[in-house]
Design a protein around this motif. Sequence first.
Motif, PDB file in Angstrom:
ATOM      1  N   TYR A   1       0.828  -1.212   0.000  1.00 56.24           N
ATOM      2  CA  TYR A   1       0.000   0.000   0.000  1.00 56.24           C
ATOM      3  C   TYR A   1       0.858   1.256   0.000  1.00 56.24           C
ATOM      4  O   TYR A   1       0.515   2.266  -0.639  1.00 56.24           O
ATOM      5  CB  TYR A   1      -0.927   0.019   1.209  1.00 56.24           C
ATOM      6  CG  TYR A   1      -2.031  -1.011   1.192  1.00 56.24           C
ATOM      7  CD1 TYR A   1      -2.504  -1.553   0.006  1.00 56.24           C
ATOM      8  CD2 TYR A   1      -2.619  -1.442   2.382  1.00 56.24           C
ATOM      9  CE1 TYR A   1      -3.515  -2.490  -0.003  1.00 56.24           C
ATOM     10  CE2 TYR A   1      -3.641  -2.376   2.393  1.00 56.24           C
ATOM     11  CZ  TYR A   1      -4.080  -2.903   1.196  1.00 56.24           C
ATOM     12  OH  TYR A   1      -5.090  -3.834   1.197  1.00 56.24           O
TER      13      TYR A   1
ATOM     14  N   ALA B   1      -7.922  -7.151  -2.264  1.00 60.63           N
ATOM     15  CA  ALA B   1      -7.628  -6.115  -1.280  1.00 60.63           C
ATOM     16  C   ALA B   1      -7.449  -4.758  -1.950  1.00 60.63           C
ATOM     17  O   ALA B   1      -7.943  -3.731  -1.450  1.00 60.63           O
ATOM     18  CB  ALA B   1      -6.377  -6.489  -0.490  1.00 60.63           C
TER      19      ALA B   1
ATOM     20  N   HIS C   1     -10.819  -3.388  -3.081  1.00 62.30           N
ATOM     21  CA  HIS C   1     -11.612  -2.911  -1.950  1.00 62.30           C
ATOM     22  C   HIS C   1     -11.069  -1.590  -1.410  1.00 62.30           C
ATOM     23  O   HIS C   1     -11.836  -0.671  -1.106  1.00 62.30           O
ATOM     24  CB  HIS C   1     -11.607  -3.963  -0.841  1.00 62.30           C
ATOM     25  CG  HIS C   1     -12.336  -3.549   0.387  1.00 62.30           C
ATOM     26  ND1 HIS C   1     -13.718  -3.476   0.458  1.00 62.30           N
ATOM     27  CD2 HIS C   1     -11.885  -3.155   1.618  1.00 62.30           C
ATOM     28  CE1 HIS C   1     -14.084  -3.065   1.664  1.00 62.30           C
ATOM     29  NE2 HIS C   1     -12.982  -2.866   2.385  1.00 62.30           N
ATOM     30  N   LYS C   2      -9.758  -1.464  -1.306  1.00 65.85           N
ATOM     31  CA  LYS C   2      -9.159  -0.273  -0.706  1.00 65.85           C
ATOM     32  C   LYS C   2      -9.208   0.943  -1.626  1.00 65.85           C
ATOM     33  O   LYS C   2      -9.506   2.056  -1.186  1.00 65.85           O
ATOM     34  CB  LYS C   2      -7.707  -0.554  -0.315  1.00 65.85           C
ATOM     35  CG  LYS C   2      -6.985   0.629   0.332  1.00 65.85           C
ATOM     36  CD  LYS C   2      -5.597   0.242   0.790  1.00 65.85           C
ATOM     37  CE  LYS C   2      -4.833   1.446   1.350  1.00 65.85           C
ATOM     38  NZ  LYS C   2      -5.487   2.008   2.553  1.00 65.85           N
TER      39      LYS C   2
END
Length: 319
Positions: free
Chosen positions: A33, A83, A86-87
Amino acid sequence: MKITEHIQNAKGKTLFSLEVIPPTRGIGIEDLYKNIDPLMEFKPPFIDVTTSREEYIYIDKGNGLMERKTTRMRPGTLGICAAIQHKYDVDTVPHLLCGGFTKEETEYLLVDCMYLGIENVMALRGDAMKGHQYFEPTPGGHESAMELVHQINDLGRGKYLHDEDQVCDEFNKFCIGVAGYPEKHIEAPSMNYDLKWLKQKVDAGADYIVTQMFFDNKKYIEFVQKVRDMGINIPIIPGIKPIATKRHLKLLPQVFKIDLPEDLINEVENAKNNEAVKQIGIEWAIKQCRELLDFGVPVLHFYSMGKSDNIKKIASELF
């Protein structure tokens, strides 16, 4: 949304996208991230996530014998795709490989993609296993990306491996990307031979092409013209990788079998340190990308290799 729809909706505007590598086992996704976060200001409509094939490790049994085991050092491609979606609320593109996967395992991955709402996949043959000179098909797996594209298309219309008569009423086709090589694939005896293989992948159902990295735009432009001359009209997305260390002068040609322009080689060789090399790589990529923007490429696709600081500097000058 499908990659081709993103391109169509852009109405001629060049999009920004990137490719990321899953963290090694035991490393949290937060590190990933941290490298994606700085690039979100450029509004990537999709992010590619690579897949690693299996490799051998040797375990010392303590009696003078070594036991060979297979493992994957970077698992979790689909989980990371989910992930990221979604983020960041962006589409993700998992890479599917022939090497290291049986047809049944590929089918399970594709079914999982459907469950997760993933509409795009990148179909690749993959490299030879580490320590092997040549690619060898996995027992029960595909020999080529063309075969993989066929399976992906079959499953999209409800044709599963062991239920060949079952076909869905609605066509739920994946948007399939395949690789293109402006300087030809390492194993191809000629560029024309390589282009014939590309044509077979497109005829099998590929929807867009992403090129291997290159540092001379003339090679990309010539490649596009040759592809168009073969009657292939799907989008051709250039892959960009900025040089970051002096080691890249040897590593990139060795691994990817590409040529670097003499001007770039001379600049890197004369650089005092790797910080200077990184700046040279940034400036070269900016110039390269501006020329590609003028050429009208649909997307500038950056190979991040787990780093984003240099890509952010490049994108800041372009988008």
